[in-house]
Design an enzyme around this catalytic site. Structure first.
Site, PDB file in Angstrom:
ATOM      1  N   GLY A  38       0.837  -1.215   0.000  1.00 47.71           N
ATOM      2  CA  GLY A  38       0.000   0.000   0.000  1.00 47.71           C
ATOM      3  C   GLY A  38       0.860   1.248   0.000  1.00 47.71           C
ATOM      4  N   HIS A 418     -31.445  16.090 -11.844  1.00 45.92           N
ATOM      5  CA  HIS A 418     -31.694  17.232 -10.968  1.00 45.92           C
ATOM      6  C   HIS A 418     -32.250  16.735  -9.645  1.00 45.92           C
ATOM      7  CE1 HIS A 418     -32.886  21.212  -9.673  1.00 45.92           C
ATOM      8  NE2 HIS A 418     -34.064  20.712  -9.330  1.00 45.92           N
TER       9      HIS A 418
HETATM   10  P1  FAD Z   1       4.995   4.625  -2.533  1.00 45.77           P
HETATM   11  O1  FAD Z   1       3.566   4.668  -2.226  1.00 45.77           O
HETATM   12  O2  FAD Z   1       5.898   5.547  -1.792  1.00 45.77           O
HETATM   13  O3  FAD Z   1       5.466   3.133  -2.309  1.00 45.77           O
HETATM   14  C1  FAD Z   1       6.799   2.752  -2.421  1.00 45.77           C
HETATM   15  C2  FAD Z   1       7.010   1.478  -1.630  1.00 45.77           C
HETATM   16  O4  FAD Z   1       8.307   0.958  -1.923  1.00 45.77           O
HETATM   17  C3  FAD Z   1       6.987   1.708  -0.110  1.00 45.77           C
HETATM   18  O5  FAD Z   1       6.039   0.841   0.465  1.00 45.77           O
HETATM   19  C4  FAD Z   1       8.406   1.382   0.344  1.00 45.77           C
HETATM   20  O6  FAD Z   1       8.456   0.765   1.620  1.00 45.77           O
HETATM   21  C5  FAD Z   1       8.873   0.421  -0.739  1.00 45.77           C
HETATM   22  N1  FAD Z   1      10.326   0.378  -0.940  1.00 45.77           N
HETATM   23  C6  FAD Z   1      11.157   1.438  -1.155  1.00 45.77           C
HETATM   24  N2  FAD Z   1      12.421   0.995  -1.338  1.00 45.77           N
HETATM   25  C7  FAD Z   1      12.394  -0.353  -1.236  1.00 45.77           C
HETATM   26  C8  FAD Z   1      13.379  -1.369  -1.331  1.00 45.77           C
HETATM   27  N3  FAD Z   1      14.653  -1.076  -1.607  1.00 45.77           N
HETATM   28  N4  FAD Z   1      13.013  -2.648  -1.139  1.00 45.77           N
HETATM   29  C9  FAD Z   1      11.712  -2.962  -0.884  1.00 45.77           C
HETATM   30  N5  FAD Z   1      10.730  -2.042  -0.776  1.00 45.77           N
HETATM   31  C10 FAD Z   1      11.067  -0.754  -0.969  1.00 45.77           C
HETATM   32  N6  FAD Z   1      -1.835  11.138  -3.938  1.00 45.77           N
HETATM   33  C11 FAD Z   1      -3.069  11.225  -4.489  1.00 45.77           C
HETATM   34  O7  FAD Z   1      -3.231  10.868  -5.660  1.00 45.77           O
HETATM   35  N7  FAD Z   1      -4.135  11.689  -3.779  1.00 45.77           N
HETATM   36  C12 FAD Z   1      -4.020  12.113  -2.489  1.00 45.77           C
HETATM   37  O8  FAD Z   1      -4.997  12.528  -1.878  1.00 45.77           O
HETATM   38  C13 FAD Z   1      -2.731  12.039  -1.878  1.00 45.77           C
HETATM   39  N8  FAD Z   1      -2.558  12.424  -0.594  1.00 45.77           N
HETATM   40  C14 FAD Z   1      -1.320  12.335  -0.037  1.00 45.77           C
HETATM   41  C15 FAD Z   1      -1.154  12.775   1.274  1.00 45.77           C
HETATM   42  C16 FAD Z   1       0.093  12.697   1.869  1.00 45.77           C
HETATM   43  C17 FAD Z   1       0.260  13.163   3.293  1.00 45.77           C
HETATM   44  C18 FAD Z   1       1.199  12.154   1.151  1.00 45.77           C
HETATM   45  C19 FAD Z   1       2.559  12.039   1.786  1.00 45.77           C
HETATM   46  C20 FAD Z   1       1.045  11.717  -0.146  1.00 45.77           C
HETATM   47  C21 FAD Z   1      -0.208  11.819  -0.758  1.00 45.77           C
HETATM   48  N9  FAD Z   1      -0.393  11.407  -2.090  1.00 45.77           N
HETATM   49  C22 FAD Z   1      -1.645  11.527  -2.657  1.00 45.77           C
HETATM   50  C23 FAD Z   1       0.722  10.910  -2.919  1.00 45.77           C
HETATM   51  C24 FAD Z   1       0.721   9.368  -3.010  1.00 45.77           C
HETATM   52  O9  FAD Z   1       0.737   8.809  -1.723  1.00 45.77           O
HETATM   53  C25 FAD Z   1       1.934   8.910  -3.811  1.00 45.77           C
HETATM   54  O10 FAD Z   1       1.968   9.571  -5.062  1.00 45.77           O
HETATM   55  C26 FAD Z   1       1.905   7.407  -4.055  1.00 45.77           C
HETATM   56  O11 FAD Z   1       1.898   6.694  -2.843  1.00 45.77           O
HETATM   57  C27 FAD Z   1       3.116   6.975  -4.881  1.00 45.77           C
HETATM   58  O12 FAD Z   1       3.072   5.601  -5.091  1.00 45.77           O
HETATM   59  P2  FAD Z   1       4.401   4.753  -5.396  1.00 45.77           P
HETATM   60  O13 FAD Z   1       3.955   3.355  -5.593  1.00 45.77           O
HETATM   61  O14 FAD Z   1       5.184   5.410  -6.437  1.00 45.77           O
HETATM   62  O15 FAD Z   1       5.294   4.889  -4.064  1.00 45.77           O
END
Ligand code: FAD
Length: 441
Positions: A38, A418
């Site tokens: 997640g 509506h």
């Molecule tokens: P992430 O969700 O950061 O997941 C990356 C995963 O990789 C993590 O679980 C991490 O533990 C894992 N990982 C990293 N390195 C390694 C490794 N070497 N080995 C194994 N695992 C690793 N976006 C929206 O669209 N709507 C919103 O309302 C919104 N609200 C937000 C509110 C907040 C406070 C924040 C901080 C962000 C918000 N975002 C929102 C942005 C959104 O959370 C991110 O854009 C999204 O989570 C990115 O997804 P991702 O899969 O790229 O990375």
């Protein structure tokens, strides 16, 4: 050694969706996650902030209950219970993703990944090491909060968004450094709780990328909530006298990817529109690569990377990327802002409809805001921007219209129930054509 078709590193929205899509296409998939599936979105971002906003919005609404003829004693909010509720919701949605991974027969490996070479990954699991191999790799390691130069998050005075999500006290004052989407979410939460909030933004304006008229209205409404907005102002940490939330951006997580020697764009991994990196067979998605760090961008890129890893030929474009921002009232935005449209096109059409002119808004007692539609001279929709109740939901239909190249005439001739908020979308299009029914053009 087991060989997979696809190994995904990172179980956030980009990674887990890539894993599911690849599995749907028949791939043998492993997903490596060092923390909880997640990622930021489910554990520290989108969902926990909205779970808290649901409570603070309700708290605010109850204070206005007398306007609706409902009365009882003075409301109270217990932040410990708000945080407990948020944690229960997070656990539930994380379990939901684990279930999906299991049902899609994806091997979830809990550990920290380090890429040894394209297709070869070392995983540190507690004290053991494991090497896994695959034909293709999807990097989805996400991002982490950036701090101010020369400063570290200390969890006490200088806080990142992760810290505040578990904070159970209502501070008297909160300085927020950074007037982007994350800063706005916390300004919304703490102003509802009665905290004196000041937003510091170094740029000339808050909420970069959002329509200028929406931003100026948001600023007026923030003022009404007693939130001070200081634009063109650099925060001076030496003058911090209370809690300071620093949300000036996020840094892509590139640790463990060094051996790939990937081409970079500043601190992000560089990808082409097929989500391919400079290393053959290696794709990258989400916050690690994104110009728009949003969960739905990560989802979309994850699907495209997975399909291409399995022989597809899909491309990603940022055009028609929607935004949903949970201020009060909410913001929904897609496509070019009015200023961007004017810079790009010599003639544009703009239509605007005030939320207050909608019967449903009057009935519900939430009348602030407007809906604006922008098209080129021939009527092709370029952007739709809204501030008002349900704007984060309403932007879904608007995005479908902009993404599919609909015209302002088609939107004006859409057929809406509506009394509902989508009537405002249709009326904004009618206004651009000088055919408004419920306002005078
Ligand atoms: P992430 O969700 O950061 O997941 C990356 C995963 O990789 C993590 O679980 C991490 O533990 C894992 N990982 C990293 N390195 C390694 C490794 N070497 N080995 C194994 N695992 C690793 N976006 C929206 O669209 N709507 C919103 O309302 C919104 N609200 C937000 C509110 C907040 C406070 C924040 C901080 C962000 C918000 N975002 C929102 C942005 C959104 O959370 C991110 O854009 C999204 O989570 C990115 O997804 P991702 O899969 O790229 O990375």
């Amino acid at each position: 050694m087991q060989k997979h078709d696809v190994i995904v590193i990172g179980g956030g929205p980009g990674g887990y969706v890539a894993a599911i899509r690849a599995a749907q296409l028949g791939a043998k998939v492993a997903l490596i996650e060092k923390d909880k599936v997640g990622g930021t979105c489910l554990n520290r971002g989108c969902i926990p902030t909205k779970a808290i906003i649901a409570c603070t919005n309700l708290y605010e609404k109850i204070q206005k209950a007398e306007n609706y003829g409902v009365s009882w004693g003075k409301p109270n909010i217990d932040l410990k219970k708000v945080v407990d509720r948020k944690n229960t919701i997070v656990q539930k949605v994380v379990k939901g993703v684990e279930f999906l991974l299991e049902k899609n027969k994806i091997e979830l490996i809990q550990g920290t990944a380090r890429v040894l070479a394209p297709g070869e990954v070392e995983i540190i699991l507690d004290s053991r090491k494991l090497i896994v191999e695959s034909r293709t790799l999807v990097l989805a390691t996400g991002s982490s909060p950036a701090c101010l130069p020369g400063l570290d998050f200390d969890g006490e005075k200088f806080l990142c968004s992760d810290d505040l999500l578990d904070y159970c006290h209502i501070p008297e004052k909160l300085d927020i450094v950074g007037g982007g989407v994350i800063g706005m979410h916390f300004a919304q939460i703490y102003s509802a709780l009665g905290t004196e909030v000041t937003i510091y933004e170094a740029l000339p304006e808050i909420l970069p990328g959002i329509d200028e008229e929406v931003v100026s209205t948001v600023k007026r409404l923030l003022k009404r909530r007693k939130v001070t907005t200081m634009t063109n102002t650099r925060f001076d940490p030496a003058k911090s006298c209370g809690k300071t939330l620093i949300c000036i951006g996020r840094i892509p997580n590139t640790a463990g990817l060094e051996n790939l020697n990937l081409k970079m764009e500043k601190r992000s991994v560089s990808v082409n529109e097929k989500m391919e990196t400079s290393a053959p067979g290696v794709y990258a998605v989400g916050d690690l690569v994104s110009r728009k760090m949003l969960a739905h961008v990560a989802y979309e890129q994850g699907v495209i990377a997975a399909e291409n890893a399995m022989g597809g030929n899909r491309t990603f474009t940022y055009q028609a990327t929607p935004f949903g921002i949970y201020t009060h009232p909410e913001i929904g935005s897609v496509g070019l802002t009015e200023k961007e449209a004017k810079e790009k096109y010599s003639n544009i059409k703009v239509g605007k409809f005030p939320i207050a002119a909608l019967g449903i808004a009057q009935a519900m007692g939430d009348i602030e805001g407007f809906i604006k539609v922008i098209s080129d001279e021939k009527g092709k929709l370029l952007g739709i921007h809204m501030l008002g109740p349900e704007a984060t939901n309403l932007i879904g239909g608007a995005t479908a219209a902009v993404k599919n190249g609909l015209t302002i005439d088609q939107l004006a001739e859409s057929f809406q129930a509506h009394p509902t908020y989508p009537e405002g979308l249709q009326e904004a299009a009618l206004s651009a054509l000088k055919r408004s029914l419920h306002i005078i053009n």
